[in-house]
Design a protein around this motif. Structure first.
Motif, mmCIF file in Angstrom:
data_model
loop_
_atom_site.group_PDB
_atom_site.id
_atom_site.type_symbol
_atom_site.label_atom_id
_atom_site.label_comp_id
_atom_site.label_asym_id
_atom_site.label_seq_id
_atom_site.Cartn_x
_atom_site.Cartn_y
_atom_site.Cartn_z
ATOM 1 N N TYR A 168 69.740 -2.192 30.391
ATOM 2 C CA TYR A 168 69.712 -3.541 30.994
ATOM 3 C C TYR A 168 68.647 -4.152 31.474
ATOM 4 O O TYR A 168 68.609 -5.607 31.836
ATOM 5 N N GLY A 169 67.515 -3.565 31.502
ATOM 6 C CA GLY A 169 66.177 -4.058 32.105
ATOM 7 C C GLY A 169 66.189 -4.209 33.541
ATOM 8 O O GLY A 169 65.621 -4.979 33.972
ATOM 9 N N GLU A 170 66.853 -3.130 34.282
ATOM 10 C CA GLU A 170 67.022 -3.083 35.518
ATOM 11 C C GLU A 170 65.643 -2.296 36.310
ATOM 12 O O GLU A 170 65.618 -1.319 35.733
ATOM 13 N N PRO A 171 64.847 -2.790 37.150
ATOM 14 C CA PRO A 171 63.588 -2.301 37.476
ATOM 15 C C PRO A 171 63.786 -1.209 38.477
ATOM 16 O O PRO A 171 63.659 -1.402 39.639
ATOM 17 N N LEU A 172 64.254 0.011 38.072
ATOM 18 C CA LEU A 172 64.453 1.294 39.148
ATOM 19 C C LEU A 172 63.317 2.022 39.168
ATOM 20 O O LEU A 172 62.569 2.209 38.089
ATOM 21 N N ASP A 173 62.784 2.523 40.180
ATOM 22 C CA ASP A 173 61.744 3.514 40.262
ATOM 23 C C ASP A 173 62.252 5.100 39.664
ATOM 24 O O ASP A 173 62.635 5.654 40.555
ATOM 25 N N ALA A 174 61.931 5.243 38.745
ATOM 26 C CA ALA A 174 62.333 6.612 38.019
ATOM 27 C C ALA A 174 61.840 7.690 38.792
ATOM 28 O O ALA A 174 62.417 8.656 39.144
ATOM 29 N N GLU A 175 60.554 7.492 39.402
ATOM 30 C CA GLU A 175 59.814 8.915 40.051
ATOM 31 C C GLU A 175 60.551 8.927 41.122
ATOM 32 O O GLU A 175 60.702 10.148 41.716
ATOM 33 N N LEU A 223 70.152 5.873 35.286
ATOM 34 C CA LEU A 223 68.728 5.481 34.773
ATOM 35 C C LEU A 223 68.623 4.738 33.477
ATOM 36 O O LEU A 223 67.874 3.952 33.089
ATOM 37 N N ALA A 224 69.409 5.547 32.624
ATOM 38 C CA ALA A 224 69.479 5.365 31.089
ATOM 39 C C ALA A 224 69.875 3.696 31.012
ATOM 40 O O ALA A 224 69.649 2.968 30.235
#
Length: 474
Positions: free
Chosen positions: A428-435, A422-423
């Motif tokens: 790198y600006g990768e759109p991952l859904d942290a929730e 996640l860090a």
């Protein structure tokens, strides 16, 4: 595919995730520790070889190319390398106790408190300040030969990418970083007698450093991000980012973390403030020296296998028939929520009628009381997540919920590796859904009657601890 690498104290792990956060594969390798006379060291080449090995094995299992990788690992200690990133000597572990006399002296002359008031870091023997000062007195030639005094993950990043020495704000938080300016406090370096070694401190990358992999373990060109270290990485992987929420890591180190926007450098110097990737946001950390390592010692001493723990916890009632354990087994004493380099574990209330189950339960209860002490000192007011190897025992998790008197959001799997990804994605600006990536796998509720019993037991624990600390200072 996203890969998180977690270079732990006794185990190196790598985990692969898909874009939703589902774990696809995990590989791990154990690494050794050398312990003798309070000295605790690791072979850097062994650690690095384990990293390459787990990555080779992991990427062979999952055919998709690695989109990006994040790196995390154990904090503190001193990992001296030359200009090529090769070891100058064995790494001094965060568990090392050889510098305890320096810490004792700094406690007595006020240096310890001054450093805490400037940086929010309560030094302990295994952190870089005391260790570098000890090496300066006893092994100056090792420092002369070094190009950088790194932290564990920084050494691995250096080797995997060929990038120059670097660290991040989280690792640098102990003990030289000013948490307000996010840069090294040269006055602290001076106070510890290390001004002429200032050049060994790696530049702080803020945000974390990135570089393409050279081709060992990860395919050449794979995007890799360095940091944060394992405690804040676990907080990210468990979704602990809102002020007041906390995380308990039941691993080799028993780490309690509470997210905060309040930098309070008053009160008893203990633990540290870990700077995060968001300026003005910290983790108030109380990383006690020994967590599962205390239970491991009891299990090995009594001949109990890990898979027997749940059954043994069911074989004896709360209170373990009067057996009590103060779980301060580390050679360097304790560092949170107080610093006591000479404190040692105590086992009381044992008789010929005591059983292995009593010893195991008393140890688990003692670790729970230590965790409660740390979380209270860190300022927990919100939800509490829990992760680490201890979560594999459902009975221990129920015991912990009772001892802590609050629900536990259990986050299983490779939480540190998840946080490292996640860090890296953020960097790198990768759109991952942290929730979605940090959703708990279970919630364990405390039993009201047992929680009330343990609330009284906790007060007794504090009384015994006060007496033990007085004996340690005598």
């Amino acid at each position: 595919m996203y890969v998180g690498i977690d270079v732990g104290t006794s185990m190196v792990k790598a985990a692969a995730f898909d874009s939703t956060g589902r774990e696809l594969a995990i590989e791990s390798r154990s690494v050794g520790l050398t312990l003798h006379g309070g000295v605790v060291e690791q072979d850097m080449e062994e650690v690095y070889a384990a990293v390459v090995d787990v990555l080779d094995s992991l990427t062979a299992q999952v055919p998709e190319p690695v989109e990006l990788a994040g790196l995390t690992g154990q904090g503190d200690g001193v990992w001296l390398v030359d200009a090529q990133g090769r070891p100058v000597r064995a790494a001094a572990s965060w568990m090392d106790g050889r510098a305890h006399e320096l810490v004792d002296r700094w406690l007595a002359d006020g240096t310890f408190e001054t450093v805490f008031r400037r940086t929010g870091s309560a030094m302990f023997p295994g952190c870089p300040g005391p260790l570098l000062a000890w090496l300066e007195s006893h092994e100056p030639k090792a420092l002369d030969a070094a190009a950088a005094a790194l932290y564990c993950k920084d050494m691995v990043f250096h080797r995997l990418t060929g990038a120059g020495p670097t660290t991040d704000v989280s690792d640098a938080s102990m003990p030289f970083l000013d948490p307000r300016t996010r840069s090294y406090d040269n006055r602290v370096v001076e106070l510890l007698g290390l001004t002429h070694r200032r050049g060994l401190l790696a530049p702080v990358s803020d945000p974390v450093a990135t570089a393409p992999a050279l081709g060992e373990g990860l395919a050449a060109g794979t995007r890799l991000a360095n940091g944060p270290y394992d405690l804040p990485a676990c907080a990210l992987g468990a979704g602990v980012t809102s002020p007041g929420d906390g995380l308990l890591i039941v691993g080799t180190c028993l780490a309690s973390l509470v997210a905060t926007t309040d930098l309070d450098l008053t009160g008893e110097p203990a633990g540290l403030y870990i700077s995060t990737d968001r300026p003005g946001h910290w983790l108030r950390a109380m990383p006690a020296m020994v967590g599962t390592a205390a239970l491991d010692w009891v299990l090995s001493t009594t001949g109990v296998r890990h898979e027997e723990v749940d059954g043994l916890l069911a074989d004896t009632p709360p209170g373990a028939h009067g057996v009590r354990v103060l779980p301060y087994f580390a050679p360097s004493g304790e560092r949170a929520p107080f610093v006591e380099p000479r404190l040692r574990a105590e086992l009381t209330g044992v008789s010929l009628e005591s059983t292995r189950a009593d010893l195991v339960r008393a140890t688990c209860e003692g670790i729970g009381y230590a965790a409660r002490h740390c979380l209270a000192a860190a300022g927990l007011t919100g939800t509490l997540a829990v992760c680490g190897g201890g979560t594999r025992s459902p009975a221990w998790m129920r015991l912990l919920a009772d001892v802590l008197g609050r629900p536990l959001r259990v986050v299983e799997g490779e939480v540190g590796a998840r946080g490292a990804v996640l860090a890296a994605a953020e960097r790198y600006g990768e759109p991952l859904d942290a929730e979605a990536w940090t959703r708990p796998t279970a919630v364990v509720e405390p039993d009201a009657a047992r929680a009330a019993y343990y609330a009284e037991g906790y007060e007794e624990h504090l009384t015994r601890l006060t007496a033990a600390r007085a004996r340690a200072r005598a």
